[in-house]
Design an enzyme around this catalytic site. Structure first.
Site, PDB file in Angstrom:
ATOM      1  N   CYS A 288       0.835  -1.205   0.000  1.00 34.51           N
ATOM      2  CA  CYS A 288       0.000   0.000   0.000  1.00 34.51           C
ATOM      3  C   CYS A 288       0.870   1.256   0.000  1.00 34.51           C
ATOM      4  O   CYS A 288       0.467   2.290  -0.537  1.00 34.51           O
ATOM      5  CB  CYS A 288      -0.947   0.002   1.193  1.00 34.51           C
ATOM      6  N   HIS A 831      -1.386   1.721   7.479  1.00 34.29           N
ATOM      7  CA  HIS A 831      -1.889   1.564   6.115  1.00 34.29           C
ATOM      8  C   HIS A 831      -1.790   2.889   5.378  1.00 34.29           C
ATOM      9  O   HIS A 831      -2.018   3.959   5.950  1.00 34.29           O
ATOM     10  CB  HIS A 831      -3.344   1.088   6.161  1.00 34.29           C
TER      11      HIS A 831
END
Length: 876
Positions: A288, A831
């Site tokens: 990510c 994230h």
């Protein structure tokens, strides 16, 4: 695609680039659609020559022209006669363009035009729904053509066979290439047909039979799909009209609409709507961080235009600092995939493999920093695309009193002489660095380039800590103390704060400990340890001790008392730890010492007043069972709580209603022996651990609640207001004057010594694309920390005019935000996502493969990590 002269695959980088250009598809598009994009954004293709072909019914294949009035049963045969050769792009008059004029363009040209129409649509203020309309996968379909060059008539014989095409594609081709209506003209901008003529001429010199050779060309038809729906609006008289579109008459009245206002939206899976460039990236496993940075770069205006064009011509294969063009090619291919109309989620495996090959730190599937990936990628793209083949040697010179403007321009010329790429053109700026020697006052001025600005977050850097301070001799009760220390300081900072807060006399010292489950878990004695090792939920006790030049041993007292506890349904007295451990120093041990008297002296401040104790005696607690158990010796003497102090001998004297003291091991986890007054204590180490076991009645004299009261460093669960800082404050902190660190000394040419100089940065030259990195992460020897402060950054009007030191002819220093790389969670994990501006007031959230629209009000969060700004064009 032509099947002639196709270069073979080879690991050689030069052939890879030729193959890349040679394999481009040829797109067949409405000429007016192509001209609209070219007139607004002239590109490299404007230098190419247009070749005009007119379709005629006389077929060079022999026999009359076969029409399509027999339900598409016959092949389509016609000639394309070359009318104009060498017309410059733009020479065709607008009035002469009809709905039967088409263009042949390469995939590069098609993507550039497609993006322009998409951007033009987004800029229309009247457009409010991006997902309206429809250009889906069905709007790009292949048609196979068989071509033969007829040199005598300077024309191409065209055959479209049913066997070469699917039924649906052939049916559409019949409508497009029908010659029973308005004249059909095709403008070749791709240069493909010119190659056909040249190849045929070369072959004819070797063998005359080669002139009849057929060549297969696959056209990608775009803008003429039956699936394109006509938008209609009501006239005042109730009839309908087509709106804002150019119509192409095909097959005697069938109208296919395509124009500037057509929304370039596509249909994704399960009917989801999206637009050009709104393509997600698959998470390959903790990638990510990579996806976030790639989406931001893939929506950087000038970079998108560059990589959708013929960028491979600028790849530098000779740069030893580059990667033989492989990173640039991998990024370019990936960007084209993201901008392809109708694209679904893209898996960036090829790019990830190239990244791991040239940057081993990104090998595997661990989480990394998106800004570190961005820095490597920008530098790698620059080196792969550096237009300078042979870098000249340039020696950096100090200012030596010359005007800053002259020195700055000299530094920039020297930089560009060695570094010249699209990355430098778009992303690089320049700042002024001033160093002043604190001794001889020597001033050194240098001008360095930058790719991005790493700004500190000047949020609160102090931490409030609550501790309990114990008196040195038991003369007073514990005191709760609150001190402020640097958030990322060291234990020595805490010691200094405590000395000041306690007004510590010269004959005392402090011992800081962490207490857990009524025992000392650790001693905080190393002055260089980080304060980040102390958590908010920890409980710290500070002991004031007399200084001792002989470094006498310490004695640590822990407490236990009998409490009744249900075990297997029966009530049984059990030893249970309580209270804060007490600490003292064993001075003058050679003359002997009374451990019990020392212990009771430390406890003296916890004695309750006489009247309160008498009142308690008048209302005795029912403890006959406990007294009887103690007297009879039936008590379980193993402590069941977490202290878990156990007997090491098989049998100890039965507990009786008197205070008893026991020696324990160094950890205080097991009993070694009982301390008796008539038996001297053998001191084996610098710390003596003593366990005190209390009978119930004698303990009633003391306030055990006060002895057990211990606050946390910072009360867990207390919600603190989130810190807010302006982006301008971050910039000011970056530009402020500050001394260099002791590990970053500067060699002063005046003193001929390394000095801790004073450093000052100033912005001198700002790039078109300004990347701002917010330094949220800090690193220490033990821990990594993240600052969760909310940075208030402008969206539409970042004004840097007051922070620039020199205008150098630039008219505006205002920027607009177009992308954000976000990080959620803590260091070492979390994230990454990206927010991207997509025209008007529309923003999209790129969360790996998921792409969703988000309101502009929600894009400013404390997760913002890297900000991407583009310079605004001043309205004249």
């Amino acid at each position: 695609m032509s099947v002639v002269a196709s270069p073979e695959e080879s690991p050689d980088s030069t052939q890879r680039i030729d193959s890349f250009n040679g394999e481009q598809s040829v797109y067949f598009v409405p000429f007016r659609w192509w001209k609209d994009a070219q007139e607004s954004t002239p590109s490299e293709s404007a230098d190419k020559r247009e070749v005009l072909y007119t379709a005629t019914t006389g077929s060079s294949y022999g026999g009359p022209m076969k029409l399509i009035n027999n339900i598409f049963n016959s092949d389509i045969l016609f000639d394309l006669r070359r009318e104009g050769d060498g017309l410059q792009n733009g020479e065709t008059g607008e009035a002469s363009v009809s709905g039967r004029d088409f263009a042949l363009v390469s995939s590069d040209m098609w993507l550039q035009a497609l993006k322009w129409h998409h951007d033009d649509k987004n800029n229309e203020k009247s457009v409010k729904n991006l997902s309206a309309g429809g250009v889906d996968r069905g709007d790009v379909y292949p048609v196979q053509l068989r071509l033969s060059v007829v040199q005598e008539t300077n024309s191409l014989a065209v055959k479209i066979c049913k066997k070469d095409n699917s039924v649906e594609c052939f049916r559409r081709a019949c409508k497009i290439f029908s010659l029973d209506s308005e004249q059909l003209r095709i403008w070749d901008i791709s240069g493909k047909t010119t190659l056909f003529f040249e190849n045929d001429l070369n072959n004819s010199k070797d063998c005359q039979q080669q002139t009849d050779q057929e060549m297969l060309l696959e056209l990608q038809i775009y803008g003429l799909s039956d699936s394109i729906k006509l938008k209609e609006s009501k006239k005042e008289d109730g009839t309908t009209q087509q709106t804002n579109g150019i119509t192409n008459g095909v097959n005697g009245g069938t109208m296919f609409r395509f124009g500037r206002s057509n929304s370039l939206s596509f249909l994704g899976k399960a009917g989801e709507a999206g637009t050009l460039g709104l393509t997600g990236l698959q998470n390959l496993g903790n990638t990510c961080f990579m996806n976030s940075s790639l989406q931001c770069l893939a929506h950087t205006p000038k970079l998108v235009d560059f990589f959708l064009g013929e960028y491979s011509r600028e790849i530098n294969l000779e740069n030893p600092l580059g990667m033989k063009g492989e990173i640039a090619l991998a990024f370019g291919d990936l960007l084209r995939s993201l901008w392809a109309p109708g694209a679904s989620t893209v898996a960036p495996r090829t790019f990830k493999a190239k990244l791991a090959r040239f940057a081993p730190q990104f090998t595997g599937f661990n989480q990394h920093d998106s800004q570190e990936l961005l820095a490597f990628l920008l530098d790698g793209l620059h080196e792969d695309l550096n237009r300078v083949k042979n870098k000249p040697y340039v020696e950096a010179k100090d200012g030596d009193g010359r005007p800053d403007e002259e020195v700055a321009d000299e530094y920039w010329r020297n930089h560009v002489a060695r570094n010249d790429s699209i990355i430098v053109d778009v992303c690089q700026g320049q700042y002024k660095s001033t160093l002043v020697c604190p001794i001889c006052k020597k001033v050194s001025v240098m001008f360095d380039p930058f790719m991005y600005l790493s700004l500190p977050l000047p949020c609160t850097s102090m931490r409030t800590m609550d501790l309990t301070v114990m008196s040195p001799d038991g003369g007073s009760l514990p005191v709760s103390l609150t001190v402020n220390v640097p958030k990322f300081g060291k234990f020595e900072d805490l010691q200094k704060a405590l000395v000041t807060a306690c007004s510590l006399p010269d004959d005392e010292t402090l011992l800081v400990t962490e207490v857990y489950n009524n025992r000392i878990l650790r001693f905080l004695e190393e002055p260089t340890d980080s304060l980040t090792l102390i958590r908010d939920g920890d409980k710290l006790v500070v002991y004031r001790l007399k200084k001792d030049a002989d470094n006498s041993p310490l004695i640590v007292f822990m407490h236990q008392k009998l409490e009744e506890q249900l075990i297997l349904g029966k009530s049984s007295p059990t030893w249970k730890a309580f209270g804060i451990p007490l600490v003292s120093r064993l001075s003058d041990v050679e003359n002997g010492f009374d451990v019990e008297n020392m212990y009771l002296k430390l406890l003296s401040s916890f004695k309750m007043p006489t009247e309160l104790f008498t009142e308690n005696l008048e209302n005795p607690v029912e403890e006959e069972a406990i007294d009887k158990a103690v007297t009879d010796g039936t008590t379980s003497i193993e402590d069941t709580n977490s202290t878990n102090v156990k007997e090491t001998t098989e049998s100890l004297p039965n507990p009786d209603p008197v205070l008893r003291l026991y020696l324990t091991d160094d950890r205080g986890s097991s009993i070694e022996s009982e301390i008796l007054k008539e038996k001297p204590v053998n001191i084996k180490s610098k710390r003596l651990n003593v366990l005190a076991r209390w009978p119930v009645k004698e303990l009633d004299v003391y306030d055990t609640c006060l002895l057990s009261s211990l606050p946390e460093v910072s009360k867990f669960g207390t919600k603190r207001p989130q810190e807010t800082v302006s982006l301008y404050k971050c910039l000011e902190a970056f530009l402020k004057e500050e001394p260099l660190g002791p590990d970053d000394m500067w060699y002063c040419p005046g003193c001929k010594e390394h000095r801790q100089a004073i450093k000052k940065l100033d912005l001198w030259r700002l790039p078109e694309i300004l990347v701002i990195h917010l330094k949220r992460f800090s690193y220490s020897r033990f821990m990594k920390n993240k600052l969760e402060a909310y940075v208030d950054f402008p969206i539409d009007g970042l004004d840097l005019s007051t922070y620039i030191s020199y205008t150098n002819g630039q008219t505006t220093y205002r920027y607009m935000l177009y992308a954000i790389s976000n990080h959620y969670g803590s260091m070492g994990g979390g994230h990454y996502t990206a927010y991207v501006h997509h025209g008007g007031d529309r923003w999209y959230d790129f969360d790996d493969s998921h792409v969703n629209q988000i309101s502009q009000e929600k894009i400013k969060t404390s997760a913002a990590y890297v900000l991407f700004y583009k310079r605004l064009v001043e309205n004249k």
